[in-house]
Structures are given as C-alpha cells and as structure tokens.
Design an enzyme around this catalytic site. Structure first.
Site, PDB file in Angstrom:
ATOM      1  CE1 TYR A  74      -4.440  -0.241  -0.273  1.00 44.00           C
ATOM      2  CE2 TYR A  74      -3.956  -2.007   1.232  1.00 44.00           C
ATOM      3  CZ  TYR A  74      -4.849  -1.480   0.394  1.00 44.00           C
ATOM      4  OH  TYR A  74      -6.134  -1.797  -0.055  1.00 44.00           O
ATOM      5  CD  GLU A  76      -3.788   4.413   0.006  1.00 43.46           C
ATOM      6  OE1 GLU A  76      -2.945   3.568   0.368  1.00 43.46           O
ATOM      7  OE2 GLU A  76      -5.150   3.928  -0.180  1.00 43.46           O
ATOM      8  CG  ASP A 251      -8.281  11.201 -22.928  1.00 47.82           C
ATOM      9  OD1 ASP A 251      -7.288  10.496 -23.248  1.00 47.82           O
ATOM     10  OD2 ASP A 251      -9.173  10.650 -22.667  1.00 47.82           O
ATOM     11  CB  THR A 280      -4.139   4.609 -21.464  1.00 45.89           C
ATOM     12  OG1 THR A 280      -4.022   4.739 -22.812  1.00 45.89           O
ATOM     13  CG2 THR A 280      -5.598   4.760 -21.058  1.00 45.89           C
ATOM     14  CE  LYS A 283      -6.936   3.163 -25.168  1.00 50.15           C
ATOM     15  NZ  LYS A 283      -7.140   4.001 -23.956  1.00 50.15           N
ATOM     16  NE  ARG A 289      -5.784  -2.208 -20.264  1.00 53.99           N
ATOM     17  CZ  ARG A 289      -6.809  -2.792 -20.636  1.00 53.99           C
ATOM     18  NH1 ARG A 289      -6.724  -3.984 -21.383  1.00 53.99           N
ATOM     19  NH2 ARG A 289      -8.206  -2.392 -20.473  1.00 53.99           N
TER      20      ARG A 289
HETATM   21  N1  DSN Z   1     -11.451   1.495 -24.572  1.00 57.74           N
HETATM   22  C1  DSN Z   1     -10.616   2.554 -24.963  1.00 57.74           C
HETATM   23  C2  DSN Z   1     -10.767   2.296 -26.777  1.00 57.74           C
HETATM   24  O1  DSN Z   1     -10.916   1.424 -27.047  1.00 57.74           O
HETATM   25  O2  DSN Z   1     -10.562   3.136 -27.291  1.00 57.74           O
HETATM   26  C3  DSN Z   1     -11.094   3.744 -24.552  1.00 57.74           C
HETATM   27  O3  DSN Z   1     -11.578   3.737 -23.390  1.00 57.74           O
END
Ligand code: DSN
Length: 488
Positions: A74, A76, A251, A280, A283, A289
């Site tokens: 943990y 925090e 974003d 994120t 991607k 993730r």
């Molecule tokens: N799930 C992602 C996507 O496929 O674009 C975005 O949240």
C-alpha cells in the site's frame, strides 16, 4: 517483405522463456486452469490479426515487472510523503516513472498513479475544479480547497458543480464517454455540450467549435478522441480555451505513442499547449495497463491529490512497469516504431480506399482508420462479426451522425499499433486492406425471422472466411509475436 525496420523492443528470448516457464509452473501448482489460460492467451494473441486501435503488445520486460511483490504494497500519498511505512522502494519506482514521463513528453509535472484513462481524466477534472472553481459560499466559510470541505460544504459543492460546464468532442465524431457524457460521472458532474465534425469532410470544424465555446463558456474545453482519424491542432484549441476563459484538458490516451515518438509535434503535440494532459500507458505507448497525468505547474499540486480524492491506492507494480515502458519509449527505436505506426495507417487507408472502402475523413494521419461500412449495406456490428469470423479482430464504432446508433453502428475502427509492434510494414498493411475489402465485399445482411434485413445477422460467401484466415496466418507467421518466446 516488410518495408519498415522491425520496431519491436529487443529482448532476450531464452531468458524470457525461462522466466515464463517457471512462472507458469508456480502458478500451475496452485490452479492449473489459470496457468493453462495464460498460456492459451499467448497462443490466441499470436494467431490473431489484432487491429483494435487501443490495443498493443507490451514487452516482456514491462509484463514481468507487473508480476511481483510490489503488488502487495500500500502506498497512498506521494513520493516521500506516504501514509504507510516501508515505501522506500515504491518511492524509487514512482519517482522513476514520473521522471521518465516528464523527460519523454517535455512536461514539467507527471502524476503516474492513475489506474486507467478514466481515472486519469477524473484526477484532471477534480484538479481543475479545485483550482478554478470559485465557491463563494465556501470561501465565506473559509474553505480554500476541495480537500478541506466538510459534509455541509459538499452539499453546497454539489449545487455548485451543477453550474460547471464541459465542452467535449461528440461521441459520434470520435470523442470519449469520459468527456462529459451521461453514462460516465463526468456527464453528471458537468453540464455538457459537444463539438463535432464538418458534415461532408468529417474533419474537426474549429470555427464551429470556437462559436460554441463562445456561447457555452465551458470551465473545461476537452480535447482528444478515441475514434477520430486525424491530427488535432492543440495550439488552436488553446487559443479558443484562452479566449473563453476555459481550461484546456487533452486526453491523449490513443495517440500518446505518436507524441512520445515525435510524430505529433508543434501545434499537434498537446503537452506545450494544454493546461492538463491525461493519458493511458498501454495503447500506442505500448506500456502496462494504466493511466497518467501531465500538468502545468498551476495544476500540479491538485493533480497530486488524485489519491485518495478519486483514486484507490496506487498500484506500485504497475507504476514500476510504467517506468520500464517510459524508459523503452525514450530509446531512439521507439521513434522509428511511432513513425511506422503512422506510415502503416496511411498504407492501410490507401489500400482500403483503392479497393472501394469508404473512410471517414477519406484517410488518416494518426494510428487509426474509421471505415464507414454502410456502402456495403452492413452495420458495424455485422462487419465486425464477419471480420472476426475471418480471423481479423476489430471493433465496431459509430461514424458521424450515425443512423444506426452506438450499438449497431455503421463503422469499424481499425488501428495499426499492435501489428506494427509485430513488424508489419506498409506492404503487409496493404495486404490486410485487401483481406478486409474482400470480406466486406463478400458479406451481406441476413433477414430476420420476420423477413426484414437484420442489423446483426449476416452471410459471408462460402470459402471467404477460410481463405482470409489462411492468408492472415501466413502474414502472422512471417511476423511472430515475441519471437523465440517458448512456453513448452
Ligand atoms: N477502450 C478504449 C478504446 O478502445 O478506445 C477507450 O476507453
């Protein structure tokens, strides 16, 4: 065969094979079905033509970093200021992840605790509220910060929040649910309005956006997308935000890899222009993730309060993996990879266009292509399923002003990051375009039991799915996933 340098991150296949074989042995001794599923997942991923724009393949180094005892800790708080003892090693990895993120993106502040893109956006929204919202009743009560609110203050705050506005890209133009839409908490926290794309071209209409911003006066101008196949001019977005007194939040979850790899630079790089950038890490950036936030100094302190304001305890094992992934992305070969993602998307778009497939905006200049499959008489759902039957993994997606709504849709979204990681180049993506066009051109809607055309059922001409699977298997065999990694 391939026309671009193989951009996968090098790894020691023998060492990785030993590591995974040992891990599966340990896991299998407790629950063999889980070990078998892990092993099967590698086989399945190796054998499918993965074209989902938001997915990728992380390196063995990133994946291995997540499977250890950091998971048990943990933590925090922030680096050096924890609410639990014994966080010295967590401090090391969190500080490293933040440092790599700052260097990679040229940002003055990075917060690497968010668990996902949605979490990163929530952190950003609360940070903007904390910094920007004037709460006269609360100020009178001596409350200076959202974190100082009493229960009574919260009641007042809820009313105050109802007056706050967010202007985001509409869902059918490619925006994201977390940019102020009702199924997400952002749509409840803010009064929302949308901007979209020009009817004929499908391109972002900055003049209409400026006019809407002047009229709507949002607290947050939200930019970024999950299904818009073009670059966004963030310098213009910032100009609009400044003109109406809004905070620009970008974003960049989908295109962070293209920013890191310097494919999107100048006006198209969100980091120098936005007040806050969310992302994120998994991607096009090809990490674990997770999510993260970059902020200009004014928002840094508020962003760092993400946990416990809106986040559960940080995940040290994932922060460690972010540090590894960001270190990978700082290597020169990551820029080659990012360039290849974009070149491959152009090859895919041109290949589809040449074969009569209609594309939203007519092409791409990022990592994705959005197909409008209505010219084949299909819904997105039918096209997605027909492609899946033929071994091609995509996802259906609404197109601007979609008559089929968000469930059936008229579009299919296709991205190049994952197969580019496997080493596919422009020739291979042209072949992928040929396979997709063949499947779509051979598929027709089936009738429902009442004789009307179904939006879900379809028929693909005999033999097409099999021949596509064989062609896909050949392409995949030439570009193995994790070459040399052997679990047997
Ligand atoms: N799930 C992602 C996507 O496929 O674009 C975005 O949240």
């Amino acid at each position: 065969m391939t026309t671009t340098a193989r951009p996968t991150t090098g790894f020691d296949a023998a060492a990785a094979s030993t590591a995974y074989r040992s891990a599966l042995e340990v896991i299998g001794a407790v629950e063999p079905r889980v070990a078998a599923a892990i092993s099967q997942e590698l086989t399945d991923q190796r054998e499918s033509l993965k074209l989902i724009a938001s997915e990728n393949y992380a390196s063995p180094a990133v994946l291995l970093t997540m499977g250890n005892w950091f998971s048990d800790k943990y933590a925090e708080g922030t680096v050096g200021h924890r609410f639990y003892a014994g966080c010295q090693n967590v401090d090391t990895v969190e500080a490293l992840a933040a440092e790599h993120a700052r260097e990679l993106f040229g940002a003055s502040h990075a917060y690497v605790q968010p668990h996902s893109g949605i979490d990163a956006n929530l952190v950003a929204f609360w940070a903007v509220l904390a910094q920007r919202v004037e709460l006269p009743a609360l100020e009178k009560a001596g409350v200076k910060h959202v974190n100082d609110l009493t229960d009574a203050d919260w009641t007042t705050l809820r009313h105050a929040l109802g007056d706050q506005r967010m202007l985001g890209m509409s869902l059918d133009a490619g925006g994201h649910l977390t940019h102020g839409f009702r199924p997400n908490i952002s749509g409840k926290m803010f009064e929302q309005s949308s901007y979209g794309t020009e009817p004929g071209t499908g391109l972002l209409d900055y003049d209409a956006l400026r006019a809407r911003a002047r009229e709507f006066r949002p607290l947050i101008l939200m930019a970024g997308y999950s299904a818009y196949p073009r670059r966004v001019n963030f310098a213009t977005m910032r100009e609009i935000a400044d003109e109406v007194g809004a905070t620009l939040v970008v974003d960049m979850a989908h295109f962070a890899g293209l920013v890191a790899g310097k494919v999107l630079t100048g006006d198209f790089d969100p980091v120098p222009h936005a007040h806050v950038v969310t992302s994120t890490s998994h991607k096009s950036l090809r990490g674990p993730r997770g999510g993260f936030v970059l902020a200009q100094p004014e928002f840094a302190d508020a962003v760092d309060r993400g946990c416990p304001m809106v986040l559960g305890g940080p995940l040290p094992h994932v922060m460690a993996a972010k540090a590894v992934a960001f270190a990978e992305a700082r290597r020169p070969e990551f820029a080659d990879y990012a360039r290849a993602i974009a070149d491959n998307a152009v090859a895919l778009a041109e290949g589809l266009d040449r074969r009569g497939v209609q594309l939203v905006t007519g092409g791409t200049d990022n990592h994705l292509v959005l197909l409008d499959v209505s010219s084949f008489g299909l819904t997105g759902r039918q096209a997605e399923s027909a492609l899946l039957d033929a071994g091609i993994v995509t996802n259906r997606n609404a197109v601007p002003a979609d008559p089929n709504g968000a469930w059936y849709t008229s579009g299919v979204r296709i991205g190049t990051p994952a197969l580019t990681t496997r080493g596919f180049g422009t020739e291979e993506f042209d072949r992928v375009a040929e396979l997709i066009a063949d499947v779509l051109g051979s598929t027709t809607p089936a009738a429902t039991s009442s004789g009307t055309p179904s939006k879900a059922k379809f028929t693909t001409a005999d033999g097409v799915a099999d021949r596509t699977r064989s062609a896909a298997a050949e392409l995949l065999a030439d570009h193995p996933l994790y070459p040399g990694l052997d679990l047997a």
